[in-house]
Design a protein around this motif. Structure first.
Motif, PDB file in Angstrom:
ATOM      1  N   GLU A   8      -7.946   0.368   2.539  1.00 31.20           N
ATOM      2  CA  GLU A   8      -7.556   1.551   1.997  1.00 31.20           C
ATOM      3  C   GLU A   8      -7.175   1.169   0.573  1.00 31.20           C
ATOM      4  O   GLU A   8      -7.467   1.952  -0.410  1.00 31.20           O
ATOM      5  CB  GLU A   8      -6.233   2.392   2.706  1.00 31.20           C
ATOM      6  CG  GLU A   8      -5.972   3.679   2.129  1.00 31.20           C
ATOM      7  CD  GLU A   8      -4.865   4.350   2.928  1.00 31.20           C
ATOM      8  OE1 GLU A   8      -4.390   5.165   2.229  1.00 31.20           O
ATOM      9  OE2 GLU A   8      -4.450   3.775   3.749  1.00 31.20           O
ATOM     10  N   SER A   9      -6.458   0.082   0.353  1.00 29.25           N
ATOM     11  CA  SER A   9      -6.334  -0.345  -1.105  1.00 29.25           C
ATOM     12  C   SER A   9      -7.365  -0.584  -1.944  1.00 29.25           C
ATOM     13  O   SER A   9      -7.709  -0.356  -3.051  1.00 29.25           O
ATOM     14  CB  SER A   9      -5.205  -1.640  -0.999  1.00 29.25           C
ATOM     15  OG  SER A   9      -3.877  -1.100  -0.376  1.00 29.25           O
ATOM     16  N   GLU A  46     -14.572   6.809   4.040  1.00 30.72           N
ATOM     17  CA  GLU A  46     -14.638   7.220   2.573  1.00 30.72           C
ATOM     18  C   GLU A  46     -15.341   6.269   1.633  1.00 30.72           C
ATOM     19  O   GLU A  46     -16.009   6.628   0.682  1.00 30.72           O
ATOM     20  CB  GLU A  46     -13.257   7.691   2.051  1.00 30.72           C
ATOM     21  CG  GLU A  46     -12.660   8.960   2.794  1.00 30.72           C
ATOM     22  CD  GLU A  46     -11.353   9.379   2.182  1.00 30.72           C
ATOM     23  OE1 GLU A  46     -11.138  10.183   1.142  1.00 30.72           O
ATOM     24  OE2 GLU A  46     -10.372   8.859   2.458  1.00 30.72           O
ATOM     25  N   LYS A  70       1.955   5.435 -12.495  1.00 31.36           N
ATOM     26  CA  LYS A  70       0.517   4.971 -12.067  1.00 31.36           C
ATOM     27  C   LYS A  70       0.353   3.485 -12.171  1.00 31.36           C
ATOM     28  O   LYS A  70      -0.587   2.772 -11.623  1.00 31.36           O
ATOM     29  CB  LYS A  70      -0.653   5.554 -12.501  1.00 31.36           C
ATOM     30  CG  LYS A  70      -0.191   7.220 -12.067  1.00 31.36           C
ATOM     31  CD  LYS A  70      -1.639   8.196 -12.320  1.00 31.36           C
ATOM     32  CE  LYS A  70      -1.193   9.686 -11.404  1.00 31.36           C
ATOM     33  NZ  LYS A  70      -2.427  10.243 -11.876  1.00 31.36           N
ATOM     34  N   ARG A  98       0.872  -1.363   0.050  1.00 32.45           N
ATOM     35  CA  ARG A  98      -0.160  -0.085   0.061  1.00 32.45           C
ATOM     36  C   ARG A  98       0.890   1.211   0.107  1.00 32.45           C
ATOM     37  O   ARG A  98       0.736   2.422  -0.797  1.00 32.45           O
ATOM     38  CB  ARG A  98      -0.905  -0.027   1.122  1.00 32.45           C
ATOM     39  CG  ARG A  98      -2.000   1.236   1.491  1.00 32.45           C
ATOM     40  CD  ARG A  98      -2.600   1.089   2.853  1.00 32.45           C
ATOM     41  NE  ARG A  98      -1.406   1.380   3.772  1.00 32.45           N
ATOM     42  CZ  ARG A  98      -1.612   0.919   5.083  1.00 32.45           C
ATOM     43  NH1 ARG A  98      -2.706  -0.077   5.434  1.00 32.45           N
ATOM     44  NH2 ARG A  98      -0.867   1.167   6.055  1.00 32.45           N
ATOM     45  N   TRP A 152      -1.754  -1.626  -5.593  1.00 28.02           N
ATOM     46  CA  TRP A 152      -3.015  -1.389  -4.871  1.00 28.02           C
ATOM     47  C   TRP A 152      -3.929  -2.763  -4.972  1.00 28.02           C
ATOM     48  O   TRP A 152      -4.409  -3.137  -4.067  1.00 28.02           O
ATOM     49  CB  TRP A 152      -3.670  -0.137  -5.539  1.00 28.02           C
ATOM     50  CG  TRP A 152      -3.506   1.189  -5.526  1.00 28.02           C
ATOM     51  CD1 TRP A 152      -3.463   2.114  -6.455  1.00 28.02           C
ATOM     52  CD2 TRP A 152      -3.461   1.880  -4.117  1.00 28.02           C
ATOM     53  NE1 TRP A 152      -2.902   3.209  -5.915  1.00 28.02           N
ATOM     54  CE2 TRP A 152      -3.059   3.243  -4.457  1.00 28.02           C
ATOM     55  CE3 TRP A 152      -3.354   1.398  -2.892  1.00 28.02           C
ATOM     56  CZ2 TRP A 152      -2.728   4.081  -3.562  1.00 28.02           C
ATOM     57  CZ3 TRP A 152      -3.128   2.415  -1.980  1.00 28.02           C
ATOM     58  CH2 TRP A 152      -2.874   3.672  -2.175  1.00 28.02           C
ATOM     59  N   LYS A 200       1.405   4.333  -2.821  1.00 28.73           N
ATOM     60  CA  LYS A 200       1.216   5.766  -2.721  1.00 28.73           C
ATOM     61  C   LYS A 200       2.493   6.386  -3.243  1.00 28.73           C
ATOM     62  O   LYS A 200       2.300   7.614  -3.790  1.00 28.73           O
ATOM     63  CB  LYS A 200       1.150   5.779  -1.259  1.00 28.73           C
ATOM     64  CG  LYS A 200      -0.371   5.655  -0.519  1.00 28.73           C
ATOM     65  CD  LYS A 200      -0.055   5.993   1.020  1.00 28.73           C
ATOM     66  CE  LYS A 200      -1.440   5.249   1.529  1.00 28.73           C
ATOM     67  NZ  LYS A 200      -1.316   5.624   3.201  1.00 28.73           N
ATOM     68  N   ARG A 228     -11.439   3.287  -6.835  1.00 26.05           N
ATOM     69  CA  ARG A 228     -11.504   4.693  -7.617  1.00 26.05           C
ATOM     70  C   ARG A 228     -10.855   4.498  -8.664  1.00 26.05           C
ATOM     71  O   ARG A 228     -11.373   5.088  -9.898  1.00 26.05           O
ATOM     72  CB  ARG A 228     -10.523   5.555  -6.648  1.00 26.05           C
ATOM     73  CG  ARG A 228      -9.982   6.722  -7.472  1.00 26.05           C
ATOM     74  CD  ARG A 228      -9.204   7.833  -6.603  1.00 26.05           C
ATOM     75  NE  ARG A 228      -7.907   7.171  -5.982  1.00 26.05           N
ATOM     76  CZ  ARG A 228      -6.788   7.017  -6.905  1.00 26.05           C
ATOM     77  NH1 ARG A 228      -6.992   7.678  -8.102  1.00 26.05           N
ATOM     78  NH2 ARG A 228      -5.719   6.506  -6.543  1.00 26.05           N
ATOM     79  N   LEU A 229      -9.788   3.665  -9.008  1.00 28.32           N
ATOM     80  CA  LEU A 229      -9.277   3.579 -10.280  1.00 28.32           C
ATOM     81  C   LEU A 229     -10.140   2.640 -11.317  1.00 28.32           C
ATOM     82  O   LEU A 229     -10.221   3.144 -12.407  1.00 28.32           O
ATOM     83  CB  LEU A 229      -7.852   2.743 -10.256  1.00 28.32           C
ATOM     84  CG  LEU A 229      -6.639   3.132  -9.584  1.00 28.32           C
ATOM     85  CD1 LEU A 229      -5.512   2.343  -9.555  1.00 28.32           C
ATOM     86  CD2 LEU A 229      -6.307   4.728 -10.005  1.00 28.32           C
ATOM     87  N   GLU A 267      -8.958   2.598  -2.838  1.00 27.31           N
ATOM     88  CA  GLU A 267      -8.114   3.259  -3.871  1.00 27.31           C
ATOM     89  C   GLU A 267      -8.296   2.599  -5.388  1.00 27.31           C
ATOM     90  O   GLU A 267      -8.328   3.067  -6.425  1.00 27.31           O
ATOM     91  CB  GLU A 267      -6.671   3.479  -3.433  1.00 27.31           C
ATOM     92  CG  GLU A 267      -6.276   4.278  -2.359  1.00 27.31           C
ATOM     93  CD  GLU A 267      -6.551   5.661  -2.790  1.00 27.31           C
ATOM     94  OE1 GLU A 267      -6.640   6.136  -3.864  1.00 27.31           O
ATOM     95  OE2 GLU A 267      -6.747   6.390  -1.879  1.00 27.31           O
ATOM     96  N   GLU A 270       2.266   6.602  -7.062  1.00 29.89           N
ATOM     97  CA  GLU A 270       1.024   7.475  -7.536  1.00 29.89           C
ATOM     98  C   GLU A 270       1.244   8.684  -7.319  1.00 29.89           C
ATOM     99  O   GLU A 270       0.954   9.630  -8.465  1.00 29.89           O
ATOM    100  CB  GLU A 270      -0.243   6.947  -6.503  1.00 29.89           C
ATOM    101  CG  GLU A 270      -1.269   7.846  -6.868  1.00 29.89           C
ATOM    102  CD  GLU A 270      -2.546   7.163  -7.426  1.00 29.89           C
ATOM    103  OE1 GLU A 270      -3.674   7.846  -7.568  1.00 29.89           O
ATOM    104  OE2 GLU A 270      -2.484   5.919  -7.741  1.00 29.89           O
ATOM    105  N   HIS A 271       2.030   9.183  -6.264  1.00 25.49           N
ATOM    106  CA  HIS A 271       2.201  10.321  -5.631  1.00 25.49           C
ATOM    107  C   HIS A 271       3.662  11.245  -6.247  1.00 25.49           C
ATOM    108  O   HIS A 271       4.036  12.329  -6.280  1.00 25.49           O
ATOM    109  CB  HIS A 271       1.817  11.032  -4.473  1.00 25.49           C
ATOM    110  CG  HIS A 271       0.475  10.574  -4.357  1.00 25.49           C
ATOM    111  ND1 HIS A 271      -0.711  11.277  -4.903  1.00 25.49           N
ATOM    112  CD2 HIS A 271      -0.132   9.613  -3.374  1.00 25.49           C
ATOM    113  CE1 HIS A 271      -1.710  10.579  -4.358  1.00 25.49           C
ATOM    114  NE2 HIS A 271      -1.599   9.746  -3.386  1.00 25.49           N
TER     115      HIS A 271
END
Length: 284
Positions: A143-144, A179, A126, A110, A133, A114, A150-151, A147, A117-118
């Motif tokens: 959390e993964s 979230e 990515k 994880r 992820w 990050k 989201r992808l 994420e 990704e950032h």
């Protein structure tokens, strides 16, 4: 090792004692057990059950990491990433996490995701982030899962798949990810890409709102204002928007500027609005 864990948690026939846990782990460390090095190192870093000695704790983690312990490798990566007990060194953080991730440590997977990704200490990648992820999500990391969902919704790095996104959010929600509750609520409320379920969406929004999500409060207020799947209550909606606005909601700020909303606002007592700015969502 197991005796130390029993003392630490007070399981079985033994008493709860972190000092006795430390003693048991010390003996296991002397015998070369690397998992006990991780546990004992944590006690020294936190000063729990033993006198605080961060350096000694780090040395135990370093030894365990060198013996191939993935948890110790993750801990060492975190130290170098945060600079907490060691100098910030993103290159070292990446190196430790890369080895731990290869050993199957989902937290390392994880955190590496990050970084990629950032672009923290590495070039943005990515596609590599998505693969990490995915591994961590499959390993059960909430959390993964969030994420990766989201992808899947964005469809830029991985194939767009709203059904998979919803499934991943469901798994994250089951683990209490706040979230994820909000995002799954949005998908269920819209019903554009998955089957619409307004009742479930409202429950999820209320859970997210109770945890302080200002946009969740604003969305519920919008539903109250329009009567979309819930009982129409414009006064309650405007009070809720006032609460959400005080907590930083952009949606609520926009809604409170509308002329029709201002007509409702004028009929609400000022003390009700003031109370809403300070109250918890459950008190609405």
């Amino acid at each position: 090792l197991s005796l130390g864990v029993m003392y630490f948690y007070g399981d079985g026939p033994v008493i709860h004692s972190k000092a006795l846990a430390a003693s048991a782990w010390n003996k296991a460390v002397a015998a070369g057990d690397n998992q006990s090095m991780v546990y004992l190192g944590q006690l020294y870093v936190s000063g729990d059950g033993v006198p605080k000695d961060t350096q000694k704790g780090i040395e135990l983690w370093e030894e365990a990491a060198a013996l191939g312990n993935a948890k110790a490798q993750f801990n060492m990566g975190l130290l170098h990433f945060k600079g907490d007990g060691a100098a910030i060194d993103l290159s070292k953080a990446k190196a430790f996490w890369k080895v731990a991730a290869a050993h199957g440590d989902i937290m390392a997977q994880r955190e590496l995701a990050k970084m990629y990704e950032h672009g923290h200490g590495v070039r943005v990648n990515k596609a590599k982030a998505a693969r990490l992820w995915t591994k961590a999500a499959e390993g059960g990391d909430a959390e993964s899962q969030f994420e990766l969902a989201r992808l899947c919704s964005e469809g830029e790095i991985v194939a767009q798949n709203y059904t998979r996104a919803a499934e991943l959010l469901e798994k994250a929600v089951a683990q209490g990810h706040e979230e994820a509750k909000f995002n799954l609520g949005l998908m269920l409320a819209r019903g554009e890409d998955i089957k619409k379920d307004t009742e479930r969406a409202v429950r999820l929004f209320k859970q997210a709102a109770a945890s302080g999500n200002s946009e969740a409060i604003a969305i519920i207020a919008s539903m109250w204002y329009s009567g979309d799947g819930v009982q129409l209550n414009k006064t309650r909606a405007v009070i809720a928007w006032t609460m959400a606005s005080a907590r930083g909601s952009d949606i609520a700020d926009q809604m409170l500027k509308r002329d029709d909303v201002n007509h409702v606002l004028r009929d609400i007592e000022s003390h009700q609005l003031e109370n809403a700015r300070r109250a918890r969502f459950e008190e609405l």
